[in-house]
Design a protein around this motif. Structure first.
Motif, PDB file in Angstrom:
ATOM      1  N   ARG A 174       0.827  -1.202   0.000  1.00  0.00           N
ATOM      2  CA  ARG A 174       0.000   0.000   0.000  1.00  0.00           C
ATOM      3  C   ARG A 174       0.864   1.256   0.000  1.00  0.00           C
ATOM      4  O   ARG A 174       0.635   2.195  -0.766  1.00  0.00           O
ATOM      5  CB  ARG A 174      -0.907  -0.013   1.232  1.00  0.00           C
TER       6      ARG A 174
ATOM      7  N   LYS B 190       1.569   4.112  -3.121  1.00  0.00           N
ATOM      8  CA  LYS B 190       1.391   5.549  -2.929  1.00  0.00           C
ATOM      9  C   LYS B 190       2.634   6.322  -3.368  1.00  0.00           C
ATOM     10  O   LYS B 190       2.540   7.399  -3.956  1.00  0.00           O
ATOM     11  CB  LYS B 190       1.095   5.848  -1.458  1.00  0.00           C
TER      12      LYS B 190
ATOM     13  N   GLN C 294       1.238   0.205  -9.807  1.00  0.00           N
ATOM     14  CA  GLN C 294      -0.116  -0.342  -9.812  1.00  0.00           C
ATOM     15  C   GLN C 294      -0.436  -1.012 -11.137  1.00  0.00           C
ATOM     16  O   GLN C 294      -1.326  -1.837 -11.221  1.00  0.00           O
ATOM     17  CB  GLN C 294      -1.121   0.777  -9.540  1.00  0.00           C
TER      18      GLN C 294
END
Length: 581
Positions: free
Chosen positions: A570, A574, A580
């Protein structure tokens, strides 16, 4: 006059920007990595221990000490590396180059087995396939009435299967990245020329992905030959020795000279195979697949084979991910692995001491040894995450900002040296290095400090690589502006670099946390009753026949590893949003 000019020039060279920092970083890396390995070699060359070389290589016990374990080790290495390349390559081909159903699901699941410790998979195998050859509890399948042969319950075959199912995800990651760069123009040209799928695979795809195949095979080979947990749990009960288990046994019984010699030979074997793989790849002129003429992705139409190949992929993935977790969880509740899914109890988790049950051993919530081991393991994970990222950030900052000169190249080479050293051999090196007093410094064996220092050094390649990735995201002009205004190096690092890269650094630190809390090979020799860690405690319980406690501890390690990995992913998404995709 000339002497004054020369001395002034020498001072300018020495105090050139970055020279002092590179000197300090290189000294730290030499102290953490080079000196332990050098101390191990020098220990075996002392008059009292130099005879260990002849004992291991040409003595009357050399066959059992070295050559039989060497044969088993090489067999494991070659078979596992070949199996990993085949399975990992097959899954990578399905995900990247075909229209197989649920490609993303296959891709995600194919990266999970490497998150599961190899000793967890070995314990799960024992809970399913263990027979009565070595006494103790039998596995679930024999409890159902199946006749499990010895070769399937113990020894080489289960070791090969478990290690292959553990390491293939590493091969998948490397090969999938290479397949994603294959220029579709090459494939389309071959199809226009009338080439069939098999010809395209053998004539185009495999040749241009040779570096990835060799790299995957080399890394899987190195991991398999250095693995301690799986051959120890599945091989030692039937006296199947590998170099890693033989090294452990020698040091356990006090024959440290022979153990260090075996450790040095294990490092040479692992390093030689990685060097040979790199040599094979570098011997060819070009493997370029990304050029100025890019093309869209080309996928093979599997037609009627889509669902059968999907089923094959899911069997492999479920066997290496979901099944071990289910088996370990069930076994941690079952009084006997022969009745894996019946008569469940919470004693192994929250039970009080009962002399009539499990020899009076309380559940892990009330077991002082396990609670202490959990505390030490968490503290070790956080400490190594912090120290590892601090040293890794320093090393990667130095090589990224001051690339010129031989010291920068030396820092890069030394920082990745632990990749060539098996974990159990690195642990042995630290026993030789800090296990005895050095001048005014006391011996650190059995202390928390030794665990932190050894783990920091061993995981340095991962922390340096993470630090390099985040440092390159921070523009050098920001620090240059601060330097011109008079900001010191420490202030620039603390107020510019670290705040801007904090998410990436945190993600890297969490991944280091995960690697150390589930590691067994490194800490198994550094373990003492006063400084227990969860992974070694699980191994000890399994070796002594308390499989349910071992499995319960392993489930705790799995929970911590998966939770921390999800947090790290996670944070990384970011800080690096392109990941991703």
């Amino acid at each position: 006059m000339a002497d004054t000019a020369m001395s002034g020039q020498g001072r300018r060279v020495f105090f050139r920007q970055g020279t002092v920092l590179k000197t300090v970083v290189l000294a730290i890396l030499i102290a953490l990595i080079v000196l332990p390995l050098l101390r191990t070699v020098l220990f075996t060359l002392q008059p009292g221990t130099v005879g260990a070389w002849s004992d291991v290589l040409v003595g009357r016990l050399s066959t059992n000490l070295f050559y039989k374990p060497l044969g088993n080790t090489l067999l494991i290495g070659f078979v596992v590396s070949a199996g990993c390349v085949l399975i990992g390559g097959f899954l990578a081909w399905l995900v990247v180059m075909t229209n197989v159903p649920f490609r993303k699901t296959i891709g995600v699941m194919a990266t999970l087995p490497f998150m599961i410790p190899s000793f967890a998979a070995a314990l799960a195998w024992g809970s399913l396939f263990r027979n009565d050859r070595v006494g103790g509890q039998i596995g679930w399948l024999q409890g159902l009435g199946a006749d499990i042969p010895d070769w399937l319950a113990w020894g080489m075959v289960p070791t090969l299967i478990v290690l292959t199912l553990h390491y293939f995800s590493l091969a998948f990651t490397i090969i999938a990245a290479a397949l994603a760069t294959v220029n579709s123009d090459l494939v389309e040209a071959a199809q226009i020329a009338g080439a069939k799928g098999r010809r395209i695979l053998m004539g185009i795809i495999l040749p241009v992905t040779t570096p990835a195949l060799v790299a995957a095979g080399s890394l899987c080979f190195a991991g398999a030959v250095s693995n301690f947990a799986t051959p120890a749990l599945l091989g030692l009960p039937v006296r199947m020795q590998t170099l890693s288990t033989r090294l452990f046994g020698m040091i356990e019984v006090g024959q440290v000279g022979r153990g260090y010699v075996i450790g040095i030979l294990l490092v040479l074997i692992s390093g030689a195979f990685l060097w040979a793989g790199n040599r094979i790849v570098s011997g060819r002129r070009s493997y370029a697949t990304i050029t100025g003429k890019g093309g869209r992705a080309k996928r093979f139409d599997l037609r009627s084979a889509r669902w059968p190949l999907f089923a094959v992929a899911m069997v492999i993935l479920l066997s290496s991910t979901i099944v071990p977790v289910i088996v370990l969880t069930a076994s941690s509740h079952a009084p006997s692995s022969a009745n894996l899914f019946s008569d469940w109890t919470l004693h192994f988790w929250i039970g009080q001491s009962d002399p009539s049950f499990a020899q009076g051993i309380p559940g892990i919530a009330y077991n002082e040894d396990i609670v202490r081991a959990l505390t030490i393991t968490l503290a070790l994970g956080f400490a190594v995450a912090f120290t590892g990222m601090a040293v890794g950030l320093l090393a990667s900052y130095t090589t990224a900002r001051y690339r010129e000169g031989w010291m920068s190249a030396a820092i890069t080479q030394v920082s990745f040296l632990p990749l060539l050293v098996p974990g159990i051999a690195f642990g042995a090196a630290y026993i030789a290095y800090l296990g005895a007093p050095i001048g005014p410094f006391p011996a650190l064996y059995g202390t928390f400090a030794l665990l932190v220092i050894a783990a920091t050094a061993y995981l340095l390649p991962f922390s340096v690589q993470t630090g390099r990735a985040v440092i390159q995201q921070v523009g050098g002009e920001l620090e240059e502006s601060a330097r011109i205004t008079g900001a010191s190096f420490a202030r620039r690092l603390a107020q510019i670099t670290v705040p801007l890269a904090i998410r990436g650094l945190a993600a890297g630190g969490i991944l280091i946390f995960v690697k150390i809390i589930r590691d067994l090979s490194l800490v198994v020799l550094l373990f003492t009753p006063t400084m227990p860690v969860l992974s070694v405690l699980a191994y000890r319980y399994a070796s002594e026949g308390f499989g349910q406690f071992a499995n319960a501890i392993t489930v705790v390690i799995l929970f911590l590893s998966i939770a921390a990995t999800l947090i790290a992913n996670r944070l990384q998404s970011k800080s690096q949003p392109w990941l991703q995709n």
